[in-house]
Design a protein around this motif. Structure first.
Motif, PDB file in Angstrom:
ATOM      1  N   TYR A  29       0.830  -1.206   0.000  1.00  0.00           N
ATOM      2  CA  TYR A  29       0.000   0.000   0.000  1.00  0.00           C
ATOM      3  C   TYR A  29       0.868   1.261   0.000  1.00  0.00           C
ATOM      4  CZ  TYR A  29      -3.349   3.408   1.894  1.00  0.00           C
ATOM      5  OH  TYR A  29      -4.131   4.512   2.098  1.00  0.00           O
ATOM      6  N   LEU A  30       1.908   1.262   0.816  1.00  0.00           N
ATOM      7  CA  LEU A  30       2.779   2.437   0.897  1.00  0.00           C
ATOM      8  C   LEU A  30       3.604   2.631  -0.370  1.00  0.00           C
ATOM      9  CD1 LEU A  30       3.998   2.252   4.602  1.00  0.00           C
ATOM     10  CD2 LEU A  30       2.315   3.805   3.609  1.00  0.00           C
ATOM     11  N   VAL A  31       4.107   1.566  -0.949  1.00  0.00           N
ATOM     12  CA  VAL A  31       4.898   1.692  -2.175  1.00  0.00           C
ATOM     13  C   VAL A  31       4.043   2.277  -3.297  1.00  0.00           C
ATOM     14  CG1 VAL A  31       6.061   0.373  -3.987  1.00  0.00           C
ATOM     15  CG2 VAL A  31       6.565  -0.100  -1.592  1.00  0.00           C
ATOM     16  N   VAL A  32       2.839   1.751  -3.456  1.00  0.00           N
ATOM     17  CA  VAL A  32       1.959   2.230  -4.528  1.00  0.00           C
ATOM     18  C   VAL A  32       1.406   3.615  -4.194  1.00  0.00           C
ATOM     19  CG1 VAL A  32      -0.219   1.786  -5.734  1.00  0.00           C
ATOM     20  CG2 VAL A  32       1.331  -0.105  -5.236  1.00  0.00           C
ATOM     21  N   GLY A  33       0.887   3.764  -2.982  1.00  0.00           N
ATOM     22  CA  GLY A  33       0.212   4.999  -2.596  1.00  0.00           C
ATOM     23  C   GLY A  33       1.120   6.204  -2.491  1.00  0.00           C
ATOM     24  N   MET A  34       2.348   6.012  -2.001  1.00  0.00           N
ATOM     25  CA  MET A  34       3.269   7.146  -1.856  1.00  0.00           C
ATOM     26  C   MET A  34       3.601   7.763  -3.211  1.00  0.00           C
ATOM     27  SD  MET A  34       4.231   7.982   1.248  1.00  0.00           S
ATOM     28  CE  MET A  34       5.857   8.680   1.141  1.00  0.00           C
ATOM     29  N   GLY A  35       3.785   6.927  -4.211  1.00  0.00           N
ATOM     30  CA  GLY A  35       4.086   7.450  -5.543  1.00  0.00           C
ATOM     31  C   GLY A  35       2.960   8.323  -6.068  1.00  0.00           C
ATOM     32  N   VAL A  36       1.736   7.854  -5.922  1.00  0.00           N
ATOM     33  CA  VAL A  36       0.577   8.617  -6.394  1.00  0.00           C
ATOM     34  C   VAL A  36       0.429   9.906  -5.586  1.00  0.00           C
ATOM     35  CG1 VAL A  36      -1.932   8.588  -6.636  1.00  0.00           C
ATOM     36  CG2 VAL A  36      -0.601   6.562  -7.247  1.00  0.00           C
ATOM     37  N   MET A  37       0.565   9.807  -4.261  1.00  0.00           N
ATOM     38  CA  MET A  37       0.390  10.982  -3.400  1.00  0.00           C
ATOM     39  C   MET A  37       1.451  12.040  -3.697  1.00  0.00           C
ATOM     40  SD  MET A  37      -1.308  12.500  -1.000  1.00  0.00           S
ATOM     41  CE  MET A  37      -2.194  11.416   0.081  1.00  0.00           C
ATOM     42  N   ILE A  38       2.695  11.631  -3.872  1.00  0.00           N
ATOM     43  CA  ILE A  38       3.769  12.599  -4.137  1.00  0.00           C
ATOM     44  C   ILE A  38       3.570  13.265  -5.498  1.00  0.00           C
ATOM     45  CG2 ILE A  38       6.255  12.784  -4.594  1.00  0.00           C
ATOM     46  CD1 ILE A  38       6.650  10.837  -2.241  1.00  0.00           C
ATOM     47  N   MET A  39       3.152  12.500  -6.497  1.00  0.00           N
ATOM     48  CA  MET A  39       2.870  13.093  -7.818  1.00  0.00           C
ATOM     49  C   MET A  39       1.749  14.131  -7.715  1.00  0.00           C
ATOM     50  SD  MET A  39       4.768  12.075 -10.330  1.00  0.00           S
ATOM     51  CE  MET A  39       3.730  12.488 -11.709  1.00  0.00           C
ATOM     52  N   LEU A  40       0.706  13.802  -6.969  1.00  0.00           N
ATOM     53  CA  LEU A  40      -0.421  14.718  -6.810  1.00  0.00           C
ATOM     54  C   LEU A  40       0.000  15.985  -6.064  1.00  0.00           C
ATOM     55  CD1 LEU A  40      -3.449  14.882  -7.418  1.00  0.00           C
ATOM     56  CD2 LEU A  40      -3.860  13.886  -5.178  1.00  0.00           C
ATOM     57  N   LEU A  41       0.756  15.818  -4.983  1.00  0.00           N
ATOM     58  CA  LEU A  41       1.240  16.977  -4.232  1.00  0.00           C
ATOM     59  C   LEU A  41       2.183  17.840  -5.074  1.00  0.00           C
ATOM     60  CD1 LEU A  41       1.873  15.364  -0.724  1.00  0.00           C
ATOM     61  CD2 LEU A  41       0.020  16.918  -1.372  1.00  0.00           C
ATOM     62  N   ALA A  42       3.003  17.207  -5.907  1.00  0.00           N
ATOM     63  CA  ALA A  42       3.912  17.964  -6.779  1.00  0.00           C
ATOM     64  C   ALA A  42       3.131  18.781  -7.800  1.00  0.00           C
ATOM     65  CB  ALA A  42       4.872  17.018  -7.481  1.00  0.00           C
ATOM     66  N   MET A  43       2.077  18.190  -8.369  1.00  0.00           N
ATOM     67  CA  MET A  43       1.270  18.936  -9.339  1.00  0.00           C
ATOM     68  C   MET A  43       0.570  20.126  -8.684  1.00  0.00           C
ATOM     69  SD  MET A  43      -0.479  16.172 -11.893  1.00  0.00           S
ATOM     70  CE  MET A  43      -1.022  17.464 -13.022  1.00  0.00           C
ATOM     71  N   ILE A  44       0.059  19.926  -7.470  1.00  0.00           N
ATOM     72  CA  ILE A  44      -0.599  21.027  -6.758  1.00  0.00           C
ATOM     73  C   ILE A  44       0.431  22.104  -6.410  1.00  0.00           C
ATOM     74  CG2 ILE A  44      -1.765  21.671  -4.616  1.00  0.00           C
ATOM     75  CD1 ILE A  44      -3.164  18.908  -4.743  1.00  0.00           C
ATOM     76  N   GLY A  45       1.613  21.696  -5.937  1.00  0.00           N
ATOM     77  CA  GLY A  45       2.669  22.664  -5.613  1.00  0.00           C
ATOM     78  C   GLY A  45       3.088  23.479  -6.821  1.00  0.00           C
ATOM     79  N   LYS A  46       3.243  22.818  -7.970  1.00  0.00           N
ATOM     80  CA  LYS A  46       3.620  23.519  -9.197  1.00  0.00           C
ATOM     81  C   LYS A  46       2.535  24.520  -9.591  1.00  0.00           C
ATOM     82  CE  LYS A  46       4.906  22.704 -13.983  1.00  0.00           C
ATOM     83  NZ  LYS A  46       5.001  21.727 -15.059  1.00  0.00           N
ATOM     84  N   ALA A  47       1.280  24.122  -9.457  1.00  0.00           N
ATOM     85  CA  ALA A  47       0.181  25.027  -9.805  1.00  0.00           C
ATOM     86  C   ALA A  47       0.119  26.214  -8.850  1.00  0.00           C
ATOM     87  CB  ALA A  47      -1.145  24.275  -9.807  1.00  0.00           C
ATOM     88  N   VAL A  48       0.424  25.989  -7.563  1.00  0.00           N
ATOM     89  CA  VAL A  48       0.444  27.097  -6.595  1.00  0.00           C
ATOM     90  C   VAL A  48       1.534  28.087  -6.982  1.00  0.00           C
ATOM     91  CG1 VAL A  48       1.010  27.704  -4.207  1.00  0.00           C
ATOM     92  CG2 VAL A  48      -0.590  25.865  -4.660  1.00  0.00           C
ATOM     93  N   LEU A  49       2.705  27.584  -7.356  1.00  0.00           N
ATOM     94  CA  LEU A  49       3.791  28.481  -7.761  1.00  0.00           C
ATOM     95  C   LEU A  49       3.421  29.256  -9.018  1.00  0.00           C
ATOM     96  CD1 LEU A  49       6.913  26.255  -7.102  1.00  0.00           C
ATOM     97  CD2 LEU A  49       6.109  28.195  -5.762  1.00  0.00           C
ATOM     98  N   ASN A  50       2.805  28.606  -9.993  1.00  0.00           N
ATOM     99  CA  ASN A  50       2.364  29.306 -11.202  1.00  0.00           C
ATOM    100  C   ASN A  50       1.296  30.329 -10.872  1.00  0.00           C
ATOM    101  OD1 ASN A  50       4.104  27.874 -12.815  1.00  0.00           O
ATOM    102  ND2 ASN A  50       2.583  26.350 -13.397  1.00  0.00           N
ATOM    103  N   PHE A  51       0.410  29.985  -9.942  1.00  0.00           N
ATOM    104  CA  PHE A  51      -0.636  30.906  -9.512  1.00  0.00           C
ATOM    105  C   PHE A  51      -0.011  32.146  -8.885  1.00  0.00           C
ATOM    106  CE2 PHE A  51      -3.890  32.384  -6.490  1.00  0.00           C
ATOM    107  CZ  PHE A  51      -4.998  32.466  -7.324  1.00  0.00           C
ATOM    108  N   ASP A  52       1.023  31.942  -8.045  1.00  0.00           N
ATOM    109  CA  ASP A  52       1.719  33.064  -7.405  1.00  0.00           C
ATOM    110  C   ASP A  52       2.405  33.955  -8.439  1.00  0.00           C
ATOM    111  OD1 ASP A  52       0.922  32.321  -4.897  1.00  0.00           O
ATOM    112  OD2 ASP A  52       2.824  31.366  -4.358  1.00  0.00           O
TER     113      ASP A  52
END
Length: 120
Positions: free
Chosen positions: A84-107
């Motif tokens: 669960y952690l191996v699969v889920g961490m990859g998805v969660m980190i990708m999602l958080l990275a996309m949100i972080g990138k969008a926040v920076l572009n928004f700023d």
């Protein structure tokens, strides 16, 4: 307090912007299924409450060191948690990275808008 409100505005703006991206939609859908499977598994096998099961499923995928006080006690639960952690961490980190990138572009767009306003 104003800083919190502005941060929440940026976060929701970034999520709204990303909501149109098919990759983002796919990651969110995948994450929902991963969290659902984790919640159902811990509820059924470990016998935890619905809230405890969901809490452990979410917190274990976040890149933090929060001590939940919950831990899998059965062998099958430990094996499931590792997968669960191996699969889920990859998805969660990708999602958080996309949100972080969008926040920076928004700023950046907000900064450009403010610069334009000050020139006028």
């Amino acid at each position: 307090m104003i800083s919190l409100i502005l941060t929440i505005k940026r976060l929701f703006g970034a999520i709204f912007k990303n909501s149109k991206d098919p990759v983002f939609q796919s990651l969110v859908t995948t994450l929902v299924f991963i969290l659902l499977s984790g919640t159902l598994f811990y509820r059924g096998i470990e016998g935890w409450s619905w809230l405890d099961s969901l809490y452990f499923a979410v917190i274990s995928l976040m890149p933090t060191s929060v001590n939940t006080g919950l831990f899998p006690s059965m062998t099958i639960s430990k094996v499931f948690t590792m997968i669960y952690l191996v699969v889920g961490m990859g998805v969660m980190i990708m999602l958080l990275a996309m949100i972080g990138k969008a926040v920076l572009n928004f700023d950046e767009k907000e900064l450009e808008r403010l610069k334009q306003k000050s020139k006028d």
